[in-house]
Design a protein around this motif. Structure first.
Motif, PDB file in Angstrom:
ATOM      1  N   TYR A   1       0.863  -1.181   0.000  1.00  0.00           N
ATOM      2  CA  TYR A   1       0.000   0.000   0.000  1.00  0.00           C
ATOM      3  C   TYR A   1       0.899   1.231   0.000  1.00  0.00           C
ATOM      4  CZ  TYR A   1      -3.873  -3.020   1.510  1.00  0.00           C
ATOM      5  OH  TYR A   1      -4.834  -3.983   1.601  1.00  0.00           O
ATOM      6  N   MET A   2       0.867   1.976  -1.080  1.00  0.00           N
ATOM      7  CA  MET A   2       1.794   3.101  -1.179  1.00  0.00           C
ATOM      8  C   MET A   2       1.429   4.258  -0.248  1.00  0.00           C
ATOM      9  SD  MET A   2       4.387   2.377  -2.888  1.00  0.00           S
ATOM     10  CE  MET A   2       4.337   0.639  -2.513  1.00  0.00           C
ATOM     11  N   ASP A   3       0.154   4.348   0.178  1.00  0.00           N
ATOM     12  CA  ASP A   3      -0.160   5.399   1.148  1.00  0.00           C
ATOM     13  C   ASP A   3       0.566   5.117   2.464  1.00  0.00           C
ATOM     14  OD1 ASP A   3      -1.803   3.166   1.567  1.00  0.00           O
ATOM     15  OD2 ASP A   3      -3.355   4.335   2.563  1.00  0.00           O
TER      16      ASP A   3
ATOM     17  N   TYR B   1       3.484   6.402  -4.787  1.00  0.00           N
ATOM     18  CA  TYR B   1       3.137   5.477  -5.870  1.00  0.00           C
ATOM     19  C   TYR B   1       3.934   5.810  -7.131  1.00  0.00           C
ATOM     20  CZ  TYR B   1       0.309   3.021  -9.349  1.00  0.00           C
ATOM     21  OH  TYR B   1      -0.099   2.218 -10.376  1.00  0.00           O
TER      22      TYR B   1
END
Lengths: 305, 243
Positions: B195-197, B232
């Motif tokens: 999860y790039m967040d 991202y």
């Protein structure tokens, strides 16, 4: 014209309700996303639609065939990629593909056109055993195997789980091409950001569908005022915001915290509160909600509990 | 707070002619949240296995909490915590039994185990489920419990391998609250995620590509270095460049 029709499906495992009153349709040629966390009931629904599991009640059909009465007909016209790696680890890439082609009484040559774009990426490894492929390669092979008999409908259960963002992006590019060839695709994912790649989505949580619509409609139905907040000390900010009574929700989102303000509160009140708490470099800006904001709002809605 | 808990220098692991980790060098400070990102097959798991004392490096140096990763592997194991999405708790044991089991493995005294067990169950609000089997709990609860158990012996560092995969978005954030709390009391956190967040929640992030660390820095530094609006984009930029 609908490809999949589901009406009032219920399914329980002993006391655990896996699916409660699920109803929706998937149109022909649509990419339909089933979006929700592990344990939401996604796999149960896939197994019912692919005729591998019997529902307790309700009805469902795929391309006009009933999932129970006409299960044999359905099995011939669907491709299914289960969540867990479904290939034979001790067979090579080529052998796996041949095996699935033979089962459906066809050949790789007859269907090469459909899988070509995907298969060329793994062809250099065609003599390698499936068990020795990297995650992204396995996924491509599994998709080829699910496509080898030219199915009308493709069921993909979490094809991108555990896959890195680059490979995920490539996978969705492949799905778009398949859609262009007229294949109906029902796909599940726990990654909310993939919602934007589907024509329509169903948000599912604890066996119930919270909403079905296009992403745009879901996002524009978000109630309340959403703001992105940032300060010099994000860790303290995260804990401090949870103490502020004028906020109905507060969640971290990457480098910002998204807060939903209750009625009669405005950004100045937040600013004052944060200054009082000793924050500096405070930024507050109004925000368009994303799919995760919507999902969490729906999860917190008492109607969905 | 400037003590280094992990220090690696040119750490390398080869499997035959294949170089899984190629001279990786980095350090992780006490109480730091360090994000260890990379594409599938980039060598993250191999690196974690070396850092946890499970496999020996081919060459290079590293210490974990001051212990040498060639000589002191057993001491390393006692001073770290570990959890992953795939393996964390024993499904056929109850909540309480899992706490006791891990407490025993990490050589806590029966008295300590009893106290921590009560405290941990209270903090997570699991009182009504303490005698339930793990397999009956929702995934989100399991992952929060697994994390709390992985740090119940107050390790110097905890390794989290995709701890939030498949977890719902609300629970995912509650999980990060737990990570922040642990880091706040001085436990270093070494975490992988797709999860790039979540990459944004780390103090510093390293990006591994084909066995090498291609970039390392705060999320802000990386975004400005690669002229990207989000982590991202940084990821796409670096991982694509490798192909």
């Amino acid at each position: 014209m609908n490809s999949i029709e589901i009406k009032n499906i219920y399914k329980s495992y002993k006391d655990a309700k896996a699916l409660e009153n699920i109803s929706f349709e998937v149109k022909k040629g649509e990419i339909f996303g089933l979006i929700g966390p592990d344990g939401a009931g996604k796999t149960t629904l896939f197994r019912i639609l692919t005729t591998l599991l019997l529902k307790d009640s309700g009805s469902a059909s795929v391309e006009g065939f009933d999932v129970e009465k006409d299960y044999k007909a359905i099995r011939n016209i669907i491709g299914y990629m289960p969540g867990r790696f479904s290939l034979y680890q001790d067979l090579t890439v080529e052998e796996n593909l041949k095996f699935f082609a033979t089962i459906f009484d066809t050949s790789i040559e007859d269907n090469y056109e459909l899988i070509k774009d995907i298969y060329v990426q793994i062809e250099p490894f065609r003599k390698r055993k499936a068990g020795q492929l990297s995650g992204g390669m396995k996924q491509k092979l599994a998709l080829c195997c699910a496509l080898i008999h030219q199915p009308k409908v493709l069921f993909l259960d979490e094809p991108t789980t555990g896959v890195d963002p680059v490979s995920r992006h490539e996978f969705w590019e492949m799905l778009k091409k398949l859609k262009d060839k007229g294949i109906t695709i029902m796909v599940s994912t726990p990654y909310m950001d993939e919602a934007s790649l589907c024509d329509r989505i169903a948000l599912i949580q604890s066996g119930r569908i919270m909403r079905i619509d296009t992403l745009d409609n879901i996002v524009s139905a978000f109630p309340g005022n959403l703001y992105a907040v940032k300060s010099g000390n994000m860790i303290a900010l995260n804990f401090d915001l949870k103490d502020f009574s004028g906020i109905s929700s507060s969640y971290i989102f990457g480098e910002y915290i998204h807060i939903s303000l209750k009625k009669d509160n405005d950004e100045n009140m937040i600013m004052e509160f944060l200054k009082m708490k000793g924050h500096s470099d405070i930024e507050i800006s109004k925000l368009q909600p994303g799919i995760e904001d919507c999902f969490m709002e729906l999860m917190n809605n008492p109607e969905n509990r | 707070m400037n003590e280094d808990i992990i220090i690696t220098e040119d750490l390398t692991k080869k499997f035959g002619s294949f170089i899984a980790c190629d001279k990786i060098s980095f350090s992780v400070k006490k109480g730091e949240i360090f994000g260890f990102l990379g594409a599938n097959g980039a060598g993250k798991t191999t690196a974690i296995r070396m850092l946890c004392g499970l496999i020996l490096p081919t060459s290079g140096k590293a210490t974990i909490g001051g212990f040498d990763i060639y000589k002191d592997t057993e001491k390393i194991k006692l001073n770290i915590g570990y959890m992953s999405q795939k393996f964390s708790l024993y499904e056929d044991l109850t909540v309480k039994e899992n706490i006791q089991f891990y407490g025993g493995i990490y050589r806590l005294s029966p008295k300590d185990i009893k106290e921590r067990s009560k405290q941990l169950i209270g903090e997570l609000g699991l009182e009504s489920s303490e005698n339930s089997l793990i397999k009956s709990l929702p995934l989100g609860w399991r992952q929060k419990l697994a994390f709390s158990i992985a740090i119940q012996h107050e390790p110097k560092i905890v390794f989290l391998d995709e701890p939030t995969s498949g977890v719902d978005p609300v629970t995912r954030r509650q999980f990060w609250d737990l990570i922040y709390k642990a880091a706040g009391r001085g436990i270093s956190v070494f975490v992988t995620t797709h999860y790039m967040d979540e990459a944004e929640y780390c103090g510093r992030v390293s990006m591994m590509v084909a066995g090498k660390i291609e970039a390392m820095g705060t999320p802000k530094e990386l975004k400005s270095r690669f002229n990207s609006g989000s982590m991202y984009e940084v990821f796409l930029h670096l991982a694509r460049g490798a192909k």
